[in-house]
Design a protein around this motif. Structure first.
Motif, PDB file in Angstrom:
ATOM      1  N   TYR A  75      -4.799  -1.053   3.169  1.00  0.00           N
ATOM      2  CA  TYR A  75      -3.688  -0.873   4.103  1.00  0.00           C
ATOM      3  C   TYR A  75      -2.693   0.094   3.463  1.00  0.00           C
ATOM      4  CZ  TYR A  75      -5.269  -4.599   7.196  1.00  0.00           C
ATOM      5  OH  TYR A  75      -6.001  -5.360   8.088  1.00  0.00           O
ATOM      6  N   ASP A  76      -2.445   1.197   4.149  1.00  0.00           N
ATOM      7  CA  ASP A  76      -1.530   2.225   3.652  1.00  0.00           C
ATOM      8  C   ASP A  76      -0.117   1.919   4.144  1.00  0.00           C
ATOM      9  OD1 ASP A  76      -0.196   4.462   2.834  1.00  0.00           O
ATOM     10  OD2 ASP A  76      -1.250   5.865   4.161  1.00  0.00           O
ATOM     11  N   LEU A  77       0.716   1.375   3.266  1.00  0.00           N
ATOM     12  CA  LEU A  77       2.074   1.000   3.646  1.00  0.00           C
ATOM     13  C   LEU A  77       3.009   2.198   3.715  1.00  0.00           C
ATOM     14  CD1 LEU A  77       0.804  -1.789   2.836  1.00  0.00           C
ATOM     15  CD2 LEU A  77       3.106  -2.487   2.188  1.00  0.00           C
ATOM     16  N   ASP A  78       2.533   3.383   3.309  1.00  0.00           N
ATOM     17  CA  ASP A  78       3.332   4.602   3.464  1.00  0.00           C
ATOM     18  C   ASP A  78       3.254   5.149   4.881  1.00  0.00           C
ATOM     19  OD1 ASP A  78       4.365   4.749   0.915  1.00  0.00           O
ATOM     20  OD2 ASP A  78       2.701   5.938   0.131  1.00  0.00           O
ATOM     21  N   SER A  79       2.223   4.776   5.622  1.00  0.00           N
ATOM     22  CA  SER A  79       2.064   5.293   6.978  1.00  0.00           C
ATOM     23  C   SER A  79       2.911   4.486   7.960  1.00  0.00           C
ATOM     24  CB  SER A  79       0.593   5.259   7.398  1.00  0.00           C
ATOM     25  OG  SER A  79       0.098   3.930   7.412  1.00  0.00           O
ATOM     26  N   ASP A  80       3.229   5.092   9.093  1.00  0.00           N
ATOM     27  CA  ASP A  80       4.045   4.435  10.121  1.00  0.00           C
ATOM     28  C   ASP A  80       3.413   4.706  11.493  1.00  0.00           C
ATOM     29  OD1 ASP A  80       5.991   3.200  11.579  1.00  0.00           O
ATOM     30  OD2 ASP A  80       7.586   4.643  11.113  1.00  0.00           O
ATOM     31  N   PRO A  81       2.796   3.662  12.079  1.00  0.00           N
ATOM     32  CA  PRO A  81       2.695   2.285  11.573  1.00  0.00           C
ATOM     33  C   PRO A  81       1.683   2.176  10.440  1.00  0.00           C
ATOM     34  CG  PRO A  81       1.432   2.486  13.579  1.00  0.00           C
ATOM     35  CD  PRO A  81       2.139   3.810  13.391  1.00  0.00           C
ATOM     36  N   VAL A  82       1.774   1.080   9.712  1.00  0.00           N
ATOM     37  CA  VAL A  82       0.823   0.820   8.636  1.00  0.00           C
ATOM     38  C   VAL A  82      -0.588   0.828   9.211  1.00  0.00           C
ATOM     39  CG1 VAL A  82       0.000  -0.919   7.004  1.00  0.00           C
ATOM     40  CG2 VAL A  82       2.457  -0.441   7.210  1.00  0.00           C
ATOM     41  N   ASN A  83      -1.488   1.526   8.516  1.00  0.00           N
ATOM     42  CA  ASN A  83      -2.838   1.692   9.034  1.00  0.00           C
ATOM     43  C   ASN A  83      -3.844   1.535   7.905  1.00  0.00           C
ATOM     44  OD1 ASN A  83      -4.830   2.163  10.873  1.00  0.00           O
ATOM     45  ND2 ASN A  83      -4.366   4.328  11.197  1.00  0.00           N
ATOM     46  N   VAL A  84      -5.095   1.281   8.274  1.00  0.00           N
ATOM     47  CA  VAL A  84      -6.186   1.189   7.307  1.00  0.00           C
ATOM     48  C   VAL A  84      -6.712   2.595   7.039  1.00  0.00           C
ATOM     49  CG1 VAL A  84      -8.509   0.288   6.874  1.00  0.00           C
ATOM     50  CG2 VAL A  84      -6.802  -1.138   8.025  1.00  0.00           C
ATOM     51  N   ARG A  85      -6.864   2.937   5.748  1.00  0.00           N
ATOM     52  CA  ARG A  85      -7.341   4.270   5.377  1.00  0.00           C
ATOM     53  C   ARG A  85      -8.372   4.181   4.261  1.00  0.00           C
ATOM     54  NH1 ARG A  85      -4.242   8.115   7.721  1.00  0.00           N
ATOM     55  NH2 ARG A  85      -2.085   7.578   8.290  1.00  0.00           N
ATOM     56  N   ARG A  86      -9.151   5.264   4.140  1.00  0.00           N
ATOM     57  CA  ARG A  86     -10.047   5.403   2.991  1.00  0.00           C
ATOM     58  C   ARG A  86      -9.221   5.830   1.789  1.00  0.00           C
ATOM     59  NH1 ARG A  86     -12.681   8.163   6.985  1.00  0.00           N
ATOM     60  NH2 ARG A  86     -12.222  10.172   5.977  1.00  0.00           N
ATOM     61  N   TRP A  87      -9.697   5.487   0.597  1.00  0.00           N
ATOM     62  CA  TRP A  87      -8.910   5.776  -0.610  1.00  0.00           C
ATOM     63  C   TRP A  87      -8.710   7.267  -0.823  1.00  0.00           C
ATOM     64  CZ3 TRP A  87     -10.336   7.803  -5.544  1.00  0.00           C
ATOM     65  CH2 TRP A  87     -11.674   8.209  -5.657  1.00  0.00           C
ATOM     66  N   THR A  88      -9.658   8.082  -0.372  1.00  0.00           N
ATOM     67  CA  THR A  88      -9.550   9.526  -0.544  1.00  0.00           C
ATOM     68  C   THR A  88      -8.521  10.153   0.397  1.00  0.00           C
ATOM     69  OG1 THR A  88     -11.446   9.751   0.946  1.00  0.00           O
ATOM     70  CG2 THR A  88     -11.889   9.832  -1.428  1.00  0.00           C
ATOM     71  N   GLN A  89      -8.025   9.377   1.357  1.00  0.00           N
ATOM     72  CA  GLN A  89      -7.006   9.872   2.283  1.00  0.00           C
ATOM     73  C   GLN A  89      -5.583   9.571   1.823  1.00  0.00           C
ATOM     74  OE1 GLN A  89      -8.514   7.650   5.737  1.00  0.00           O
ATOM     75  NE2 GLN A  89      -9.082   9.599   6.697  1.00  0.00           N
ATOM     76  N   LEU A  90      -5.430   8.804   0.762  1.00  0.00           N
ATOM     77  CA  LEU A  90      -4.112   8.349   0.349  1.00  0.00           C
ATOM     78  C   LEU A  90      -3.355   9.444  -0.394  1.00  0.00           C
ATOM     79  CD1 LEU A  90      -5.210   4.833  -0.922  1.00  0.00           C
ATOM     80  CD2 LEU A  90      -4.240   5.405   1.327  1.00  0.00           C
ATOM     81  N   GLU A  91      -2.056   9.513  -0.153  1.00  0.00           N
ATOM     82  CA  GLU A  91      -1.243  10.602  -0.689  1.00  0.00           C
ATOM     83  C   GLU A  91      -1.293  10.670  -2.213  1.00  0.00           C
ATOM     84  OE1 GLU A  91       3.379  12.234  -0.641  1.00  0.00           O
ATOM     85  OE2 GLU A  91       2.874  10.329   0.320  1.00  0.00           O
ATOM     86  N   HIS A  92      -1.114   9.541  -2.892  1.00  0.00           N
ATOM     87  CA  HIS A  92      -1.088   9.564  -4.349  1.00  0.00           C
ATOM     88  C   HIS A  92      -2.435   9.981  -4.929  1.00  0.00           C
ATOM     89  CE1 HIS A  92       2.539   6.578  -4.558  1.00  0.00           C
ATOM     90  NE2 HIS A  92       2.832   7.736  -4.027  1.00  0.00           N
ATOM     91  N   VAL A  93      -3.507   9.539  -4.309  1.00  0.00           N
ATOM     92  CA  VAL A  93      -4.838   9.930  -4.774  1.00  0.00           C
ATOM     93  C   VAL A  93      -5.038  11.426  -4.565  1.00  0.00           C
ATOM     94  CG1 VAL A  93      -7.317   9.603  -4.440  1.00  0.00           C
ATOM     95  CG2 VAL A  93      -5.780   7.629  -4.371  1.00  0.00           C
ATOM     96  N   ARG A  94      -4.589  11.936  -3.435  1.00  0.00           N
ATOM     97  CA  ARG A  94      -4.706  13.371  -3.170  1.00  0.00           C
ATOM     98  C   ARG A  94      -3.908  14.181  -4.186  1.00  0.00           C
ATOM     99  NH1 ARG A  94      -8.770  15.141  -0.304  1.00  0.00           N
ATOM    100  NH2 ARG A  94      -7.582  17.092  -0.256  1.00  0.00           N
ATOM    101  N   MET A  95      -2.767  13.644  -4.626  1.00  0.00           N
ATOM    102  CA  MET A  95      -1.963  14.335  -5.632  1.00  0.00           C
ATOM    103  C   MET A  95      -2.723  14.449  -6.947  1.00  0.00           C
ATOM    104  SD  MET A  95       1.864  12.806  -4.915  1.00  0.00           S
ATOM    105  CE  MET A  95       2.589  13.756  -6.264  1.00  0.00           C
TER     106      MET A  95
END
Length: 290
Positions: free
Chosen positions: A252-272
């Protein structure tokens, strides 16, 4: 294994309605109200491994503590419930897929910190005992003691052990396992593997703290195996790319609005992380050639 099936947090409208009904308008903070509702985090559908991801202040730890309180899980370190915590938990709804085992617990960063303090206190005691054993070792090493009666057997055994052992081995055998030989990260990892057993629900709050990348990968494997083979369910708050990459984990990506389910490769910190290493790929390639 699933113990928790779903969990619902109050939405912004329900929060506002409750606070107005209670006429609680004179407080500077209503925590944990107004935290999870900011990004409309309202429902969790659990898997054997469920992860809450997000930056600082997004409510990862808040969600974990609320769930732990609602499920009445064991905890080690005390936490600040605040004036409104019980009211907020009462507004939450939880559905269990099966009875939650009594050995289930939440393990937080404070638990790890407290464990490190316990280790330090234990080591202080070990250090004092070690100094006394050093003195005893050399006294016994130089002793000319010989057996004169059967009642002296135990003393003779101690002398002979000192004579044939090195100093370090003698001290280690007298003290037992000295936790000073482990780093903070190693002790933290040992704490997780000792506290996490079979057939239970475990909530972990940023377990990567104090762990090296290698230890994080080991913990990832340990959690995955515990969920797959030993009847455990995990809910984890983390931003560790190693834990986020766990196969089969629901994030669950709590940075998104609304909170949504994402793959780990889509997460902002991982992309950084990915962009950073891509930008320095040439340096890695040059080092590999040398």
């Amino acid at each position: 294994m699933l113990y928790l099936e779903t969990f619902s947090f109050p939405d912004a409208e329900r929060e506002t309605s409750f606070l107005l009904e209670e006429k609680r308008t004179c407080f500077a903070s209503f925590y944990p109200f107004k935290i999870l509702s900011r990004h409309r985090f309202e429902r969790v559908d659990f898997e054997p491994v469920t992860i809450f991801y997000g930056g600082n202040g997004t409510g990862k730890s808040t969600a974990l503590h609320v769930i732990a309180q609602k499920a009445q899980l064991m905890r080690g370190a005390a936490f600040n419930k605040t004036h409104f915590f019980s009211d907020y938990v009462e507004l939450c709804r939880m559905k269990a897929a099966s009875p939650i085992p009594p050995q289930s617990r939440i393990i937080t960063s404070d638990d790890v910190f407290d464990a490190m303090l316990d280790v330090r206190a234990f080591n202080d005691g070990v250090e004092n005992k070690r100094e006394k054993l050093f003195e005893t070792y050399w006294q016994e090493k130089r002793s000319g003691y010989t057996l004169t009666s059967m009642t002296d057997y135990e003393e003779l055994r101690r002398v002979n052990r000192a004579r044939k052992h090195t100093q370090s081995r003698y001290i280690r055998e007298e003290l037992g396992m000295d936790v000073r030989t482990f780093s903070n990260g190693e002790n933290a990892f040992r704490m997780f593997t000792n506290l996490i057993g079979e057939d239970a629900l475990y909530l972990l709050d940023e377990p990567e703290n104090s762990l090296s990348p290698a230890r994080q990968q080991e913990l990832c494997t340990f959690i995955s195996d515990s969920a797959r083979f030993f009847g455990c369910q995990f809910v984890i708050a983390t931003h560790s790319p190693f834990l986020l990459s766990m196969r089969g984990a629901k994030i669950y990506d709590l940075d998104s609005d609304p909170v949504n389910v994402r793959r780990w490769t889509q997460l902002e910190h991982v992309r950084m992380y990915y962009d950073f290493f891509q930008a320095h790929a040439g340096e890695f390639e040059r080092d590999a050639e040398e």
